[in-house]
Design a protein around this motif. Structure first.
Motif, mmCIF file in Angstrom:
data_model
loop_
_atom_site.group_PDB
_atom_site.id
_atom_site.type_symbol
_atom_site.label_atom_id
_atom_site.label_comp_id
_atom_site.label_asym_id
_atom_site.label_seq_id
_atom_site.Cartn_x
_atom_site.Cartn_y
_atom_site.Cartn_z
ATOM 1 N N ALA A 188 0.830 -1.207 0.000
ATOM 2 C CA ALA A 188 0.000 0.000 0.000
ATOM 3 C C ALA A 188 0.866 1.259 0.000
ATOM 4 N N LEU A 189 1.922 1.246 0.793
ATOM 5 C CA LEU A 189 2.811 2.403 0.848
ATOM 6 C C LEU A 189 3.510 2.612 -0.486
ATOM 7 N N PHE A 190 3.916 1.516 -1.130
ATOM 8 C CA PHE A 190 4.565 1.623 -2.433
ATOM 9 C C PHE A 190 3.633 2.272 -3.456
ATOM 10 N N VAL A 191 2.377 1.802 -3.527
ATOM 11 C CA VAL A 191 1.422 2.357 -4.492
ATOM 12 C C VAL A 191 1.213 3.849 -4.232
ATOM 13 N N ALA A 234 10.327 4.902 -2.753
ATOM 14 C CA ALA A 234 9.465 3.997 -3.518
ATOM 15 C C ALA A 234 10.269 2.898 -4.204
ATOM 16 N N ILE A 235 11.434 3.239 -4.731
ATOM 17 C CA ILE A 235 12.233 2.231 -5.428
ATOM 18 C C ILE A 235 12.754 1.176 -4.455
ATOM 19 N N PHE A 236 13.156 1.577 -3.252
ATOM 20 C CA PHE A 236 13.571 0.594 -2.255
ATOM 21 C C PHE A 236 12.415 -0.361 -1.941
ATOM 22 N N LEU A 237 11.213 0.198 -1.796
ATOM 23 C CA LEU A 237 10.045 -0.649 -1.518
ATOM 24 C C LEU A 237 9.785 -1.610 -2.680
ATOM 25 N N LEU A 238 9.922 -1.115 -3.916
ATOM 26 C CA LEU A 238 9.716 -1.986 -5.079
ATOM 27 C C LEU A 238 10.733 -3.116 -5.098
#
Length: 296
Positions: A10-13, A227-231
Protein backbone atom coordinates in the motif's frame (compact mmCIF):
# COMPACT_ATOMS: atom_id res chain seq x y z
CA UNK A 1 7.56 -6.65 11.75
CA UNK A 2 4.90 -8.73 9.98
CA UNK A 3 2.45 -5.81 10.16
CA UNK A 4 5.04 -3.46 8.67
CA UNK A 5 5.71 -5.88 5.81
CA UNK A 6 1.99 -6.07 5.04
CA UNK A 7 1.90 -2.29 4.72
CA UNK A 8 4.67 -2.19 2.11
CA UNK A 9 2.44 -2.77 -0.98
CA UNK A 10 0.00 0.00 0.00
CA UNK A 11 2.81 2.40 0.85
CA UNK A 12 4.57 1.62 -2.43
CA UNK A 13 1.42 2.36 -4.49
CA UNK A 14 0.85 5.62 -2.61
CA UNK A 15 4.43 6.83 -3.11
CA UNK A 16 4.62 5.67 -6.74
CA UNK A 17 1.43 7.55 -7.59
CA UNK A 18 2.95 10.81 -6.33
CA UNK A 19 5.54 10.53 -9.10
CA UNK A 20 2.96 11.57 -11.70
CA UNK A 21 1.95 14.53 -9.52
CA UNK A 22 5.61 15.54 -9.20
CA UNK A 23 6.06 15.28 -12.95
CA UNK A 24 3.12 17.61 -13.48
CA UNK A 25 4.85 20.25 -11.36
CA UNK A 26 8.20 19.78 -13.10
CA UNK A 27 7.46 19.37 -16.80
CA UNK A 28 6.65 23.06 -17.55
CA UNK A 29 10.14 23.96 -16.36
CA UNK A 30 12.37 21.20 -17.73
CA UNK A 31 12.55 18.88 -20.70
CA UNK A 32 11.91 15.21 -19.84
CA UNK A 33 15.32 13.62 -20.41
CA UNK A 34 17.14 16.64 -18.99
CA UNK A 35 15.02 16.49 -15.84
CA UNK A 36 15.56 12.74 -15.55
CA UNK A 37 19.35 12.74 -15.89
CA UNK A 38 19.62 15.41 -13.20
CA UNK A 39 17.27 13.38 -10.99
CA UNK A 40 19.27 10.20 -11.53
CA UNK A 41 22.57 11.98 -10.85
CA UNK A 42 21.28 13.41 -7.57
CA UNK A 43 19.89 10.02 -6.54
CA UNK A 44 23.22 8.37 -7.36
CA UNK A 45 25.10 10.96 -5.26
CA UNK A 46 22.79 10.47 -2.27
CA UNK A 47 23.17 6.71 -2.44
CA UNK A 48 26.97 7.08 -2.52
CA UNK A 49 26.70 9.01 0.74
CA UNK A 50 24.42 6.36 2.24
CA UNK A 51 26.67 3.38 1.44
CA UNK A 52 29.21 3.93 4.27
CA UNK A 53 26.51 5.09 6.70
CA UNK A 54 24.31 2.03 6.09
CA UNK A 55 27.19 -0.41 5.71
CA UNK A 56 26.01 -1.49 2.27
CA UNK A 57 27.73 -4.53 0.80
CA UNK A 58 29.79 -4.47 -2.36
CA UNK A 59 28.45 -6.12 -5.47
CA UNK A 60 30.13 -8.54 -7.86
CA UNK A 61 30.86 -6.93 -11.24
CA UNK A 62 28.50 -9.28 -13.06
CA UNK A 63 25.64 -8.52 -10.67
CA UNK A 64 26.40 -4.80 -10.90
CA UNK A 65 26.11 -5.05 -14.69
CA UNK A 66 22.71 -6.74 -14.35
CA UNK A 67 21.55 -4.04 -11.91
CA UNK A 68 22.68 -1.39 -14.40
CA UNK A 69 20.73 -3.09 -17.21
CA UNK A 70 17.62 -3.24 -15.00
CA UNK A 71 18.07 0.47 -14.26
CA UNK A 72 18.43 1.37 -17.92
CA UNK A 73 15.11 -0.37 -18.59
CA UNK A 74 13.11 0.53 -15.46
CA UNK A 75 14.28 4.12 -15.11
CA UNK A 76 15.91 5.37 -18.29
CA UNK A 77 13.72 3.83 -20.99
CA UNK A 78 10.46 3.56 -19.02
CA UNK A 79 10.37 7.03 -17.45
CA UNK A 80 12.04 8.63 -20.46
CA UNK A 81 9.55 7.09 -22.87
CA UNK A 82 6.48 8.04 -20.81
CA UNK A 83 7.64 11.61 -20.16
CA UNK A 84 8.69 12.11 -23.78
CA UNK A 85 5.37 10.81 -25.14
CA UNK A 86 3.27 13.03 -22.86
CA UNK A 87 5.52 16.03 -23.54
CA UNK A 88 4.91 15.54 -27.28
CA UNK A 89 1.15 15.41 -26.99
CA UNK A 90 0.08 11.88 -26.06
CA UNK A 91 -3.04 12.34 -23.89
CA UNK A 92 -2.43 11.33 -20.29
CA UNK A 93 -5.44 9.00 -20.33
CA UNK A 94 -4.18 7.07 -23.34
CA UNK A 95 -0.67 7.01 -21.86
CA UNK A 96 -2.09 5.57 -18.64
CA UNK A 97 -3.96 2.88 -20.54
CA UNK A 98 -0.81 1.87 -22.43
CA UNK A 99 1.13 1.75 -19.16
CA UNK A 100 -1.70 -0.39 -17.78
CA UNK A 101 -0.53 -3.20 -20.04
CA UNK A 102 2.59 -3.59 -17.90
CA UNK A 103 1.30 -6.16 -15.38
CA UNK A 104 0.03 -8.43 -18.16
CA UNK A 105 3.30 -8.15 -20.10
CA UNK A 106 5.26 -8.84 -16.91
CA UNK A 107 3.22 -11.97 -16.24
CA UNK A 108 3.89 -13.24 -19.77
CA UNK A 109 7.63 -12.63 -19.37
CA UNK A 110 7.84 -14.04 -15.84
CA UNK A 111 7.79 -17.63 -17.06
CA UNK A 112 10.45 -17.07 -19.70
CA UNK A 113 12.98 -15.23 -17.53
CA UNK A 114 12.10 -15.71 -13.85
CA UNK A 115 10.74 -19.26 -14.07
CA UNK A 116 7.27 -18.49 -12.71
CA UNK A 117 3.99 -20.18 -13.58
CA UNK A 118 0.91 -17.95 -13.48
CA UNK A 119 -2.29 -19.47 -12.09
CA UNK A 120 -5.67 -18.90 -13.78
CA UNK A 121 -6.88 -16.80 -10.88
CA UNK A 122 -3.88 -14.52 -11.22
CA UNK A 123 -4.59 -14.16 -14.95
CA UNK A 124 -8.21 -13.32 -14.07
CA UNK A 125 -7.05 -10.75 -11.55
CA UNK A 126 -4.74 -9.14 -14.10
CA UNK A 127 -7.53 -8.98 -16.69
CA UNK A 128 -10.04 -7.52 -14.21
CA UNK A 129 -7.45 -4.99 -13.09
CA UNK A 130 -6.85 -3.84 -16.66
CA UNK A 131 -10.60 -3.35 -17.16
CA UNK A 132 -10.69 -1.28 -13.97
CA UNK A 133 -7.82 0.89 -15.16
CA UNK A 134 -9.63 1.47 -18.47
CA UNK A 135 -12.78 2.54 -16.59
CA UNK A 136 -10.82 4.90 -14.32
CA UNK A 137 -9.14 6.52 -17.31
CA UNK A 138 -12.20 6.47 -19.61
CA UNK A 139 -13.22 10.12 -19.01
CA UNK A 140 -9.81 11.19 -20.35
CA UNK A 141 -9.68 8.83 -23.31
CA UNK A 142 -11.85 11.16 -25.37
CA UNK A 143 -9.09 13.76 -25.24
CA UNK A 144 -7.45 12.46 -28.40
CA UNK A 145 -5.57 15.16 -30.28
CA UNK A 146 -2.85 15.45 -32.87
CA UNK A 147 -0.43 14.18 -30.24
CA UNK A 148 -1.52 10.62 -30.95
CA UNK A 149 1.13 9.68 -33.49
CA UNK A 150 3.15 6.59 -34.29
CA UNK A 151 6.08 8.17 -32.44
CA UNK A 152 4.22 8.98 -29.20
CA UNK A 153 2.28 5.71 -29.06
CA UNK A 154 5.46 3.83 -29.96
CA UNK A 155 7.35 5.58 -27.16
CA UNK A 156 4.64 4.56 -24.70
CA UNK A 157 4.73 0.94 -25.84
CA UNK A 158 8.53 0.81 -25.68
CA UNK A 159 8.37 2.31 -22.18
CA UNK A 160 5.92 -0.25 -20.83
CA UNK A 161 7.82 -3.10 -22.47
CA UNK A 162 11.06 -1.86 -20.89
CA UNK A 163 9.47 -1.67 -17.42
CA UNK A 164 8.17 -5.22 -17.75
CA UNK A 165 11.53 -6.61 -18.89
CA UNK A 166 13.39 -4.60 -16.26
CA UNK A 167 11.18 -5.86 -13.44
CA UNK A 168 11.68 -9.50 -14.44
CA UNK A 169 15.41 -8.90 -15.06
CA UNK A 170 15.78 -7.50 -11.55
CA UNK A 171 14.04 -10.54 -10.08
CA UNK A 172 16.08 -13.02 -12.11
CA UNK A 173 19.59 -11.59 -11.81
CA UNK A 174 19.78 -9.07 -8.93
CA UNK A 175 17.35 -10.35 -6.32
CA UNK A 176 19.90 -11.18 -3.59
CA UNK A 177 22.05 -8.06 -3.94
CA UNK A 178 22.35 -5.31 -1.35
CA UNK A 179 19.41 -2.93 -1.88
CA UNK A 180 21.43 0.29 -1.63
CA UNK A 181 24.29 -0.87 -3.83
CA UNK A 182 21.93 -2.42 -6.36
CA UNK A 183 19.85 0.76 -6.59
CA UNK A 184 23.04 2.79 -7.00
CA UNK A 185 23.91 0.86 -10.15
CA UNK A 186 20.32 1.10 -11.33
CA UNK A 187 20.50 4.89 -11.35
CA UNK A 188 23.83 4.76 -13.10
CA UNK A 189 22.10 2.71 -15.80
CA UNK A 190 19.19 5.15 -15.94
CA UNK A 191 21.61 8.09 -16.29
CA UNK A 192 23.40 6.33 -19.16
CA UNK A 193 20.09 6.39 -21.05
CA UNK A 194 18.73 9.80 -20.05
CA UNK A 195 21.88 11.91 -20.48
CA UNK A 196 22.69 10.92 -24.10
CA UNK A 197 18.97 11.18 -24.95
CA UNK A 198 18.89 14.74 -23.62
CA UNK A 199 21.84 15.64 -25.87
CA UNK A 200 20.25 14.01 -28.92
CA UNK A 201 16.62 15.11 -28.58
CA UNK A 202 16.53 18.21 -26.34
CA UNK A 203 17.94 21.70 -25.81
CA UNK A 204 18.80 21.14 -22.12
CA UNK A 205 15.89 23.40 -21.08
CA UNK A 206 15.97 23.63 -17.28
CA UNK A 207 14.53 26.65 -15.42
CA UNK A 208 15.04 26.71 -11.66
CA UNK A 209 11.73 27.62 -10.04
CA UNK A 210 10.15 26.80 -6.70
CA UNK A 211 7.92 24.21 -8.34
CA UNK A 212 10.83 22.53 -10.12
CA UNK A 213 12.97 22.43 -6.97
CA UNK A 214 10.07 20.98 -4.96
CA UNK A 215 9.32 18.39 -7.63
CA UNK A 216 12.98 17.39 -7.94
CA UNK A 217 13.43 17.07 -4.17
CA UNK A 218 10.24 15.02 -3.85
CA UNK A 219 11.01 12.72 -6.76
CA UNK A 220 14.60 12.12 -5.62
CA UNK A 221 13.90 11.54 -1.93
CA UNK A 222 10.45 9.96 -2.01
CA UNK A 223 10.41 8.21 -5.39
CA UNK A 224 14.01 7.47 -6.34
CA UNK A 225 14.91 6.34 -2.83
CA UNK A 226 11.76 5.49 -0.87
CA UNK A 227 9.47 4.00 -3.52
CA UNK A 228 12.23 2.23 -5.43
CA UNK A 229 13.57 0.59 -2.25
CA UNK A 230 10.05 -0.65 -1.52
CA UNK A 231 9.72 -1.99 -5.08
CA UNK A 232 13.01 -3.85 -4.77
CA UNK A 233 11.84 -5.38 -1.48
CA UNK A 234 8.56 -6.47 -3.09
CA UNK A 235 10.36 -7.99 -6.09
CA UNK A 236 12.77 -9.82 -3.79
CA UNK A 237 10.02 -11.27 -1.60
CA UNK A 238 7.31 -12.05 -4.15
CA UNK A 239 6.57 -13.25 -7.65
CA UNK A 240 7.02 -10.47 -10.17
CA UNK A 241 3.59 -11.02 -11.76
CA UNK A 242 1.89 -10.37 -8.42
CA UNK A 243 4.12 -7.38 -7.70
CA UNK A 244 3.39 -5.92 -11.13
CA UNK A 245 -0.36 -6.13 -10.48
CA UNK A 246 0.05 -3.38 -7.86
CA UNK A 247 0.72 -0.94 -10.69
CA UNK A 248 -2.96 -1.23 -11.61
CA UNK A 249 -3.81 0.77 -8.48
CA UNK A 250 -1.58 3.70 -9.43
CA UNK A 251 -3.96 5.44 -11.91
CA UNK A 252 -6.79 5.33 -9.35
CA UNK A 253 -4.63 6.73 -6.55
CA UNK A 254 -3.23 9.37 -8.90
CA UNK A 255 -6.77 10.38 -9.92
CA UNK A 256 -7.71 10.90 -6.27
CA UNK A 257 -4.55 12.97 -5.68
CA UNK A 258 -5.19 15.08 -8.80
CA UNK A 259 -8.76 15.67 -7.58
CA UNK A 260 -7.50 16.80 -4.15
CA UNK A 261 -4.55 18.91 -5.39
CA UNK A 262 -5.62 20.28 -8.77
CA UNK A 263 -9.40 20.13 -8.64
CA UNK A 264 -9.61 17.57 -11.46
CA UNK A 265 -12.92 15.79 -11.85
CA UNK A 266 -13.56 12.48 -10.13
CA UNK A 267 -16.72 10.93 -11.56
CA UNK A 268 -18.88 8.07 -10.21
CA UNK A 269 -17.72 6.01 -13.19
CA UNK A 270 -14.10 6.48 -12.11
CA UNK A 271 -14.96 5.43 -8.57
CA UNK A 272 -16.59 2.27 -9.97
CA UNK A 273 -13.39 1.68 -11.95
CA UNK A 274 -11.35 1.99 -8.76
CA UNK A 275 -13.48 -0.69 -7.12
CA UNK A 276 -13.02 -2.99 -10.15
CA UNK A 277 -9.27 -2.36 -10.13
CA UNK A 278 -9.03 -3.12 -6.42
CA UNK A 279 -10.92 -6.37 -6.97
CA UNK A 280 -8.52 -7.35 -9.76
CA UNK A 281 -5.47 -6.64 -7.62
CA UNK A 282 -7.01 -8.61 -4.74
CA UNK A 283 -7.55 -11.59 -7.03
CA UNK A 284 -3.94 -11.35 -8.19
CA UNK A 285 -2.27 -10.87 -4.81
CA UNK A 286 -4.34 -12.30 -1.95
CA UNK A 287 -2.99 -15.85 -2.16
CA UNK A 288 0.80 -16.08 -2.60
CA UNK A 289 0.45 -19.75 -3.53
CA UNK A 290 -1.22 -18.78 -6.80
CA UNK A 291 2.17 -18.26 -8.34
CA UNK A 292 4.79 -20.96 -7.86
CA UNK A 293 8.35 -21.18 -8.96
CA UNK A 294 9.25 -23.80 -11.52
CA UNK A 295 12.43 -25.75 -10.73
CA UNK A 296 15.14 -25.34 -13.35
Amino acid sequence: MATAEKAIPALFVLLWATGFIGARYAMPWAEPFTFLWVRFALSFALLLLLIPVMGARRMAPRTALHAGIAGMLMHGVYLGGVFWAIRHGLPAGLAGLIIGLQPLLTAVMAGAIAGETVDRRLWLGLAVGLVGVAVVLSPKLGDVTGGVTAATVGAGLVAVLAMSIGTVWQKRFVTNADLITGTLYQYLGGWLVAFPASLLFENQHFVLTGELIFAMAWLVLVLSLGAIFLLMVLIRKGAVARVASLFYLVPAVTAVMAWALFGETLTPLQIIGMVITTLGVALATVQPSLVRRVPR
